[in-house]
Design an enzyme around this catalytic site. Structure first.
Site, mmCIF file in Angstrom:
data_model
loop_
_atom_site.group_PDB
_atom_site.id
_atom_site.type_symbol
_atom_site.label_atom_id
_atom_site.label_comp_id
_atom_site.label_asym_id
_atom_site.label_seq_id
_atom_site.Cartn_x
_atom_site.Cartn_y
_atom_site.Cartn_z
ATOM 1 C CG ASP A 107 54.196 6.468 -74.867
ATOM 2 O OD1 ASP A 107 54.805 7.432 -75.360
ATOM 3 O OD2 ASP A 107 54.375 6.041 -73.715
HETATM 4 N N1 URA Z 1 53.226 8.808 -69.933
HETATM 5 C C1 URA Z 1 53.633 7.745 -70.654
HETATM 6 O O1 URA Z 1 54.474 6.974 -70.193
HETATM 7 N N2 URA Z 1 53.095 7.553 -71.865
HETATM 8 C C2 URA Z 1 52.161 8.352 -72.398
HETATM 9 O O2 URA Z 1 51.699 8.114 -73.518
HETATM 10 C C3 URA Z 1 51.749 9.463 -71.649
HETATM 11 C C4 URA Z 1 52.309 9.662 -70.412
#
Ligand code: URA
Length: 239
Positions: A107
């Site tokens: 993310d």
């Molecule tokens: N889990 C999440 O919530 N975000 C990420 O970027 C990776 C794993």
């Protein structure tokens, strides 16, 4: 290395020249020759021990598989180009000439280890849920999660796309309205860690991926990348 017979599209993607889809297109466009003759069928069998394959008149042997580990900072999206003009992870790889794609994604608000490769077979292996490759995250969560909540994370949390697989949870610190923990999961669902904590009534305050299977983020500086060693690549395959 590649002794056995493979289809031509697979040979191109395995050599790191391009993705399997791009390879199929390149072959159909007549950019690929086998033993000097143009070959337009992606399903043609070739044996690299005997056959000479070239792409755009460049011998395939010159195309090299590239495997990179990036320490992604918060604020970068894991796409090649962003319609909203946000910074992308590719801006952190300006000196990488090969066609590489991220293996999975992080993310925008997550930092940490992000792998890139042009080896689509490796990417498929790492991304395949059946490989159950563990991914470890350092997480600061809102609230002081009690032992029962941590146990729920360990056992699996119901999410709207099904319960999560059992996870490893290591508690680092709890106090002052937050909980610091390491969470190891063997799936890579969208926003999974965030959703797991939200399912417990908490939320992620910060999230950093520290390991993917045998590959560790280690001391790699924020925003920098390094090549994976051949031993690391082999270790990824053997998991
Ligand atoms: N889990 C999440 O919530 N975000 C990420 O970027 C990776 C794993």
């Amino acid at each position: 290395m590649m002794r056995e017979r493979k289809t031509l599209d697979r040979v191109l993607s395995r050599a790191g020249a391009m993705s399997r889809k791009q390879a199929e297109l390149a072959i159909r466009e007549g950019r690929v020759r086998v033993n000097g003759l143009r070959e337009r069928d992606p399903a043609t069998w070739v044996d690299l021990a005997q056959d000479r394959v070239s792409l755009d008149d460049r011998p395939l042997a010159e195309w090299k598989a590239v495997h990179l580990a990036l320490h992604k900072p918060v604020g970068y999206v894991t796409t090649r180009s962003d319609e909203h003009g946000r910074a992308t992870v590719y801006e952190l790889l300006p000196d990488v000439e090969a066609w590489v794609a991220p293996i999975g994604r992080l993310d925008r608000d997550t930092s940490g280890l992000l792998l890139f490769t042009n080896d689509t077979e490796l990417a498929e292996h790492v991304n395949n849920p059946a490989s159950k490759l563990p991914k470890t995250y350092d997480c600061v969560a809102a609230g002081e999660l009690d032992d029962q909540a941590l146990e729920r994370l360990r056992r699996g949390v119901p999410l709207d796309d099904g319960p999560t697989r059992p996870a490893l949870v290591e508690l680092f610190a709890r106090g002052e309205g937050r909980t610091q923990l390491a969470l190891t999961i063997t799936e890579g669902r969208n926003r999974q860690v965030r959703r797991m904590l939200e399912a417990l009534g908490s939320r992620v305050l910060s999230l950093q991926r520290t390991a993917i299977g045998p590959i560790r983020l280690g001391p790699l500086e924020l925003g920098r990348h390094r090549k994976l060693s051949s031993r690391e690549v082999r270790a990824l395959y053997s998991r």
